[in-house]
Scaffold this motif. Structure first.
Motif, mmCIF file in Angstrom:
data_model
loop_
_atom_site.group_PDB
_atom_site.id
_atom_site.type_symbol
_atom_site.label_atom_id
_atom_site.label_comp_id
_atom_site.label_asym_id
_atom_site.label_seq_id
_atom_site.Cartn_x
_atom_site.Cartn_y
_atom_site.Cartn_z
ATOM 1 N N UNK A 195 34.236 71.254 22.020
ATOM 2 C CA UNK A 195 35.288 70.400 22.593
ATOM 3 C C UNK A 195 36.221 71.230 23.466
ATOM 4 N N UNK A 196 36.480 70.728 24.661
ATOM 5 C CA UNK A 196 37.556 71.295 25.482
ATOM 6 C C UNK A 196 38.610 70.211 25.660
ATOM 7 N N UNK A 197 39.860 70.589 25.491
ATOM 8 C CA UNK A 197 40.941 69.602 25.539
ATOM 9 C C UNK A 197 42.126 70.199 26.285
ATOM 10 N N UNK A 198 42.573 69.510 27.341
ATOM 11 C CA UNK A 198 43.655 70.036 28.178
ATOM 12 C C UNK A 198 44.735 68.978 28.355
ATOM 13 N N UNK A 199 45.973 69.386 28.216
ATOM 14 C CA UNK A 199 47.097 68.473 28.415
ATOM 15 C C UNK A 199 47.423 68.339 29.895
ATOM 16 N N UNK A 200 47.357 67.119 30.412
ATOM 17 C CA UNK A 200 47.640 66.897 31.833
ATOM 18 C C UNK A 200 49.084 67.264 32.148
ATOM 19 N N UNK A 201 50.005 66.876 31.274
ATOM 20 C CA UNK A 201 51.430 67.147 31.509
ATOM 21 C C UNK A 201 51.707 68.651 31.507
ATOM 22 N N UNK A 202 51.082 69.356 30.589
ATOM 23 C CA UNK A 202 51.267 70.813 30.545
ATOM 24 C C UNK A 202 50.652 71.482 31.767
ATOM 25 N N UNK A 203 49.506 70.968 32.192
ATOM 26 C CA UNK A 203 48.875 71.507 33.392
ATOM 27 C C UNK A 203 49.777 71.287 34.603
ATOM 28 N N UNK A 204 50.336 70.089 34.697
ATOM 29 C CA UNK A 204 51.261 69.774 35.793
ATOM 30 C C UNK A 204 52.471 70.708 35.754
ATOM 31 N N UNK A 205 53.009 70.922 34.563
ATOM 32 C CA UNK A 205 54.176 71.789 34.422
ATOM 33 C C UNK A 205 53.859 73.220 34.844
ATOM 34 N N UNK A 206 52.691 73.721 34.453
ATOM 35 C CA UNK A 206 52.327 75.094 34.815
ATOM 36 C C UNK A 206 52.189 75.236 36.327
ATOM 37 N N UNK A 207 51.609 74.225 36.975
ATOM 38 C CA UNK A 207 51.436 74.264 38.429
ATOM 39 C C UNK A 207 52.784 74.228 39.135
ATOM 40 N N UNK A 208 53.670 73.353 38.693
ATOM 41 C CA UNK A 208 54.981 73.236 39.328
ATOM 42 C C UNK A 208 55.813 74.497 39.119
ATOM 43 N N UNK A 209 55.752 75.052 37.914
ATOM 44 C CA UNK A 209 56.530 76.267 37.627
ATOM 45 C C UNK A 209 56.086 77.431 38.506
ATOM 46 N N UNK A 210 54.797 77.545 38.721
ATOM 47 C CA UNK A 210 54.308 78.676 39.493
ATOM 48 C C UNK A 210 54.434 78.444 40.992
ATOM 49 N N UNK A 211 54.390 77.181 41.422
ATOM 50 C CA UNK A 211 54.359 76.881 42.854
ATOM 51 C C UNK A 211 55.735 76.908 43.509
ATOM 52 N N UNK A 212 56.773 76.598 42.759
ATOM 53 C CA UNK A 212 58.111 76.488 43.366
ATOM 54 C C UNK A 212 58.660 77.863 43.745
ATOM 55 N N UNK A 213 59.113 77.976 44.991
ATOM 56 C CA UNK A 213 59.666 79.237 45.487
ATOM 57 C C UNK A 213 60.913 78.972 46.330
ATOM 58 N N UNK A 214 61.831 79.891 46.278
ATOM 59 C CA UNK A 214 62.949 79.932 47.222
ATOM 60 C C UNK A 214 62.848 81.277 47.925
ATOM 61 N N UNK A 215 62.371 81.253 49.168
ATOM 62 C CA UNK A 215 62.053 82.468 49.897
ATOM 63 C C UNK A 215 63.149 82.821 50.905
ATOM 64 N N UNK A 216 63.496 84.089 50.926
ATOM 65 C CA UNK A 216 64.437 84.607 51.923
ATOM 66 C C UNK A 216 63.648 84.996 53.167
ATOM 67 N N UNK A 217 64.007 84.406 54.314
ATOM 68 C CA UNK A 217 63.291 84.672 55.554
ATOM 69 C C UNK A 217 63.933 85.799 56.335
ATOM 70 N N UNK A 218 63.238 86.307 57.344
ATOM 71 C CA UNK A 218 63.726 87.442 58.134
ATOM 72 C C UNK A 218 65.017 87.123 58.870
ATOM 73 N N UNK A 219 65.200 85.857 59.252
ATOM 74 C CA UNK A 219 66.414 85.482 59.983
ATOM 75 C C UNK A 219 67.595 85.200 59.062
ATOM 76 N N UNK A 220 67.419 85.472 57.757
ATOM 77 C CA UNK A 220 68.502 85.279 56.806
ATOM 78 C C UNK A 220 68.525 83.916 56.149
ATOM 79 N N UNK A 221 67.747 82.993 56.658
ATOM 80 C CA UNK A 221 67.699 81.665 56.064
ATOM 81 C C UNK A 221 66.848 81.671 54.795
ATOM 82 N N UNK A 222 66.998 80.624 54.016
ATOM 83 C CA UNK A 222 66.206 80.457 52.801
ATOM 84 C C UNK A 222 65.390 79.181 52.922
ATOM 85 N N UNK A 223 64.126 79.273 52.594
ATOM 86 C CA UNK A 223 63.313 78.055 52.592
ATOM 87 C C UNK A 223 62.822 77.762 51.185
ATOM 88 N N UNK A 224 62.833 76.496 50.832
ATOM 89 C CA UNK A 224 62.244 76.035 49.582
ATOM 90 C C UNK A 224 60.818 75.626 49.889
#
Length: 288
Positions: free
Chosen positions: A146-175
């Motif tokens: 049996x393999x069993x995966x939680x969709x909500x946990x999978x979604x949470x892991x993807x969102x946690x890893x994907x979200x970034x606030x990046x500092x750009x060369x011109x000093x601005x920040x992009x989400x």
């Protein structure tokens, strides 16, 4: 099991996968959507010949870990947690854990459940559900991996890893939401440089041609820079800018979300450049 095996004329080994609601009433709900009393679960029962279950258990461990790592979040963010204390019916069990902001946590479980599930069905239904193996000429109750995966946990892991606030060369920040392209809701945004001189019409023509192949969004409001930022924030992997040169030579500027690099490409090439990268098959091919 028996309905699928008989109607599909399935031979062991084979699997049945499903998705649906699961419920737990013994836990304390906490850590946002990581622990909930009602959650979505994806599950597969893989039926094997007795005596081969540990071989298939190892195979599915490797395959499922490989699947997670194809998302591109880094192998160092995943690990196995093998169970030392097993349920009375199991002979092997492990969890795949992902590094959440609050530590390594389980996102998927893989278990070798022997013949417990089917033998219990057989016992209480009073009906034989043994499988006759044409290769060995014997009948047996299949063992289950049996393999069993939680969709909500999978979604949470993807969102946690994907979200970034990046500092750009011109000093601005992009989400930016660095979603794997195959999982991004919108695959391509088509943006006319200005709202006049035939550019919107050309942009909509591109949208109408590509919308049948993948989810394509049209946006003409605000400056081109603000529109890029808007698409970065929702995880759109590609943006196309239609400008005055497009009307002359049928080329557009293709922008890549992750690197913000841009290149000039022909409109005729857009589908071939984008389609494979944003399709779920691009992930499945990596499992071969």
């Amino acid at each position: 099991y028996l309905n699928v095996q008989k109607t599909g004329r399935m031979k062991i080994p084979f699997g049945i996968a499903q998705i649906g609601k699961a419920f737990r009433n013994e836990i304390v709900a906490r850590q946002f959507i990581f622990r909930m009393r009602e959650f979505e679960q994806m599950e597969m029962q893989f039926f094997v010949q007795p005596g081969t279950e540990l071989e298939y258990f190892q195979k599915w461990k490797e395959t499922r870990m490989k699947w997670h790592q194809t998302l591109g979040f880094g192998a160092e963010n995943y690990r196995f947690h093998d169970h030392e204390k097993l349920a009375h019916y199991a002979n092997a069990a492990t969890d795949i854990e992902f590094r959440m902001p609050f530590g390594f946590k389980e996102v998927e479980g893989i278990h070798s459940r022997t013949n417990f599930d089917l033998s219990q069905h057989e016992k209480f239904s009073g009906r034989s559900i043994k499988y006759f193996d044409p290769m060995t000429k014997e009948s047996y109750t299949p063992y289950v991996i049996e393999t069993s995966i939680g969709v909500d946990r999978m979604f949470l892991s993807i969102m946690c890893h994907s979200y970034r606030e990046e500092k750009l060369e011109n000093g601005e920040t992009r989400v930016v939401l660095l979603l794997p392209p195959a999982l991004a809701p919108t695959k391509l945004a088509v943006l006319p440089l200005v709202k006049k001189d035939g550019l919107p019409e050309k942009a909509r023509e591109i949208v109408n041609n590509l919308k049948f192949h993948f989810n394509t969004h049209y946006d003409e409001k605000d400056t081109i820079g603000k529109r890029y930022r808007r698409q970065d924030a929702v995880g759109t992997p590609y943006c196309v800018t239609v400008d005055y040169d497009t009307l002359k030579d049928n080329t557009v500027t293709l922008r890549f979300r992750d690197t913000m690099e841009q290149e000039r490409v022909s409109i005729d090439q857009l589908q071939s450049i984008i389609e494979d990268k944003v399709s779920i098959t691009s992930l499945l091919k990596k499992l071969q």
